[in-house]
Design a protein around this motif. Structure first.
Motif, PDB file in Angstrom:
ATOM      1  N   GLN A  25       0.831  -1.203   0.000  1.00 35.66           N
ATOM      2  CA  GLN A  25       0.000   0.000   0.000  1.00 35.66           C
ATOM      3  C   GLN A  25       0.869   1.259   0.000  1.00 35.66           C
ATOM      4  O   GLN A  25       0.585   2.240  -0.698  1.00 35.66           O
ATOM      5  N   GLN A  26       1.935   1.225   0.773  1.00 37.59           N
ATOM      6  CA  GLN A  26       2.861   2.357   0.788  1.00 37.59           C
ATOM      7  C   GLN A  26       3.561   2.503  -0.554  1.00 37.59           C
ATOM      8  O   GLN A  26       3.798   3.623  -1.031  1.00 37.59           O
ATOM      9  N   GLN A  60       2.342   1.873  -3.505  1.00 37.79           N
ATOM     10  CA  GLN A  60       1.480   2.530  -4.481  1.00 37.79           C
ATOM     11  C   GLN A  60       1.346   4.028  -4.202  1.00 37.79           C
ATOM     12  O   GLN A  60       1.254   4.835  -5.137  1.00 37.79           O
ATOM     13  N   GLN A  61       1.373   4.412  -2.942  1.00 40.96           N
ATOM     14  CA  GLN A  61       1.295   5.837  -2.615  1.00 40.96           C
ATOM     15  C   GLN A  61       2.570   6.580  -2.997  1.00 40.96           C
ATOM     16  O   GLN A  61       2.527   7.672  -3.559  1.00 40.96           O
ATOM     17  N   ASN A 114       2.703   6.944  -6.716  1.00 47.26           N
ATOM     18  CA  ASN A 114       1.501   7.534  -7.314  1.00 47.26           C
ATOM     19  C   ASN A 114       0.784   6.536  -8.239  1.00 47.26           C
ATOM     20  O   ASN A 114       0.484   6.828  -9.395  1.00 47.26           O
ATOM     21  N   ASN A 146      -2.303   3.244  -8.598  1.00 50.93           N
ATOM     22  CA  ASN A 146      -3.529   2.629  -8.091  1.00 50.93           C
ATOM     23  C   ASN A 146      -3.378   1.111  -8.157  1.00 50.93           C
ATOM     24  O   ASN A 146      -3.048   0.567  -9.224  1.00 50.93           O
TER      25      ASN A 146
END
Length: 297
Positions: A226-227, A229-230, A233, A235
């Motif tokens: 999850q980190q 993908q953040q 940038n 999805n």
């Protein structure tokens, strides 16, 4: 030669703690220390061999990803399952896009890009290992480069794959950013990595073959993905299991537990462990290895 990291390779946090010591069972028999980031939860080898010094750690007969000839029963089974996995990978990428352009980063001996090329895809591969790269180029009529730096700057692809490759990359952030410059706006980045929170990882503990130090530099759980993908940038649009990996990793782990155990015993225990791992993984997608499919935001 080794290097000591002072920041997390993924999120750049300086907050990380010693996690576990793991032995390199395959080659050196050395013990390596794993750290875990308090912020993104990435587990990483620290200190680790430098990029220039890590080559000898890949030099062992059972490193199958670059091999083409079966030299043992385990290797033969690996190759049979690999053929099935290749068909599934091809089916996956063909389900995502009509634009058949593929970059396989860390393509090994070129099996995926070869089968994709045979099905009408325009393919490229990146493979730093000279022996594997030579084999891949023979299969694909010289579609494989040593480094991503050799690609034309404006070259883009609808699919970029890293199947069990991300965990090997020394310059993690820099390389991922470079890879994403070659992904078109509607394209998909597909990454497969081992899961240190799978049932088989917990069962075997420090003897879990998925650690594979020092070749595996990083270990991603659901939170660190999850980190990921953040930070880049992206999805996360889908997630799929690699169900065979639980059996294969369990088989290797059984060998670490008892080197003199009969192959029948190893195979039997591996089948039981692999089945149990896949069965229990269904509720939270904590399979031995997972495929993550991303798009740019």
């Amino acid at each position: 030669m080794t290097e000591r990291l002072v920041k997390c390779p993924l999120c750049k946090s300086g907050h990380f703690l010693n996690y576990q010591e793991i032995k390199d069972f395959a080659v050196s028999k050395e013990v390596f220390l794993l750290n875990k980031c308090a912020d993104c939860q990435l587990i990483f080898t620290n200190p680790r061999p430098t990029e220039d010094a890590i080559g000898p750690y890949y030099d062992f007969p059972d490193y199958y990803s670059h091999q083409t000839q079966a030299k043992s029963l385990t290797h033969w089974i690996y190759n049979q399952v690999k053929k099935k996995n290749l068909r599934e990978k091809l089916s996956l990428i063909e389900s995502l896009t009509q634009e058949k352009t593929l970059l396989d980063y860390g393509c090994g001996a070129g099996d995926l890009i070869q089968i994709a090329q045979n099905h009408g895809w325009k393919v490229s591969g990146i493979e730093p290992n000279p022996g594997a790269r030579q084999i891949a180029n023979q299969k694909t009529k010289n579609r494989v480069k040593e480094s991503i730096k050799e690609l034309k700057k404006n070259k883009e692809y609808s699919i970029i794959t890293l199947f069990h490759v991300l965990e090997h990359i020394h310059e993690l952030r820099k390389t991922v950013k470079k890879i994403l410059t070659h992904l078109n706006s509607e394209g998909y980045l597909i990454i497969a990595v081992p899961n240190p929170e799978s049932w088989d990882a917990k069962k075997y503990g420090s003897l879990w073959a998925g650690w594979d130090v020092p070749r595996h530099l990083y270990h991603f759980n659901q939170h660190s993905i999850q980190q990921f993908q953040q930070i880049f940038n992206l999805n996360l649009v889908d997630q799929k299991p690699m169900k065979f990996d639980s059996y294969y990793v369990s088989l290797l782990s059984e060998g670490y537990i008892e080197e003199k155990a009969s192959m029948i015993k190893r195979y039997l225990n591996a089948v039981i462990s692999g089945y149990q791992s896949n069965k229990l993984a269904k509720t939270q997608n904590n399979y031995s290895s997972n495929i993550y499919i991303f798009q740019k935001k």
